[in-house]
Design an enzyme around this catalytic site. Sequence first.
Site, short mmCIF file in Angstrom:
data_model
loop_
_atom_site.label_atom_id
_atom_site.label_comp_id
_atom_site.label_asym_id
_atom_site.label_seq_id
_atom_site.Cartn_x
_atom_site.Cartn_y
_atom_site.Cartn_z
N CYS A 76 0.85 -1.21 0.00
CA CYS A 76 0.00 0.00 0.00
C CYS A 76 0.88 1.25 0.00
O CYS A 76 1.63 1.45 -0.94
CB CYS A 76 -0.99 -0.05 1.16
SG CYS A 76 -2.31 1.17 0.99
N HIS A 177 -3.84 -4.76 -0.39
CA HIS A 177 -3.42 -5.34 0.88
C HIS A 177 -3.42 -6.86 0.78
O HIS A 177 -4.45 -7.48 0.98
CB HIS A 177 -4.36 -4.89 2.00
CG HIS A 177 -4.18 -3.45 2.36
ND1 HIS A 177 -3.25 -3.05 3.28
CD2 HIS A 177 -4.77 -2.34 1.89
CE1 HIS A 177 -3.28 -1.73 3.38
NE2 HIS A 177 -4.19 -1.27 2.54
N GLU A 179 -2.37 -8.91 2.82
CA GLU A 179 -2.68 -9.49 4.14
C GLU A 179 -4.18 -9.59 4.38
O GLU A 179 -4.63 -10.29 5.27
CB GLU A 179 -2.01 -8.66 5.25
CG GLU A 179 -2.62 -7.30 5.57
CD GLU A 179 -2.19 -6.16 4.63
OE1 GLU A 179 -1.62 -6.44 3.55
OE2 GLU A 179 -2.46 -4.99 4.98
#
Lengths: 197, 255
Positions: A76, A177, A179
């Site tokens: 990001c 993202h 994650e």
Amino acid sequence: MIAVIDSCGSNITSVLFALQRLGVEATLTSNPDEIQKAERVILPGVGAASTAMEKLKEQDLTQCITSLTQPVLGICVGMQLLFSYSEEGFAELLNIIPGEIKHFTPEKDKTIPHMGWNSVTFRNDHPLVKGLPDNSYFYFVHSYYPHVGSYTIGECNYGDRFSAIVAKDNFMGCQFHPERSSKSGSMILKNFLEMPA
Amino acid sequence: MLTKRIIPCLDVKDGRVVKGVQFRNHRDMGDILEHAQRYAEEGADELVFYDITASSDGRVVDKEWVRKVARVIDIPFCVAGGIRNIEDARKILNDGADKISVNSPALESPGFITQLAHAFGTQCVVVGIDSLHENGHYIVHQYTGDEEKTIKTSRGTMVWAKRVQELGAGEIVLNCMNQDGVKKGYDIEQLQAIRDVITIPVIASGGAGKEEHFSDVFVRTGVDGALAASVFHTRQIHIADLKEYLRVRNIQVRL
């Protein structure tokens, strides 16, 4: 050892948890020696690029990061920091990848921030995107975007075309993202952890 | 293409998932982690965790639960409930939330939205608005987690929505209170109205009862996501089936 740079990312815990789900205990650190010695380095980031850059300068980390030779993944705003310049806060960035970060062009029926799951088309078979089908979905949250250039690996379109994944030598970055991007996101992280250092 | 988001919401009270009707008479709906994990696996696009009595009890959302949920899910995670200062917000983000949602504390002190946006970035700040349609007006309500403490504010919903956008909110969740838990469909008119006055993403909340309600809200309003709770908790609607239903109706979803 995998180092996660403890800069300004409010997504740091999410990143650590995602790595744990892949069986990796990463070390959260802002110590230049520790970062230099790490096998791989992750630079997370959320918020404004200018604030993130200030934070890296305060911690005396800019030199350390640009000189790294092991695989580095920016996430990001951490990815945006790899570029030269951001319109957000008129900030000079790390200048590892040439190009600038711009604000999305406002249009009717286009909500900003660009928030949600969008598809990414891959331009080549870089090891970071190994095993991922074209047009895989990833989770994005951002108002500024990195331009498309020769270092673009994955491209996304939100009125403006932009780089969703970039790579230059040992430096890689994704605007989304990983994650929090379900299976396709953890595939990116897994590829990053498994690629030859 | 940016897809429409399907967002299950865990309304939590005393460490359990609960659900009320029009914000009243809460009943037990099961275990927090079981629900969270199931939704991530079924293809939910985001998960909202809402400690419903935190604000009205004057405390902060239970952080232990935030950590436990954040650890197991691999989709975006938004946490709401009693977050009233930067430190509260920072702790919750450090516990693994990706976004924080504020409602009553933003009404008490609107400048708080700006503080949050400066500290963590606009994309992190969601503002929840509880809106009741009364005599032709949409009025914002506060402390809706506890029916005895709920109050009607003097704010009109549309004016407040514009204000929170100016203050730095990155997204609005509009809870249409008349529709909540009654499963008659989303408040299309109100959602269209709010979509017309703001440019940040809007999430529809309140009223989902069947798959058709989701296609309706996406086709007839420009909302970015639809939030629902009990239809998912009871397995009346399965998220993977719902997405397939939307896909065949040409609504862009992530499958």
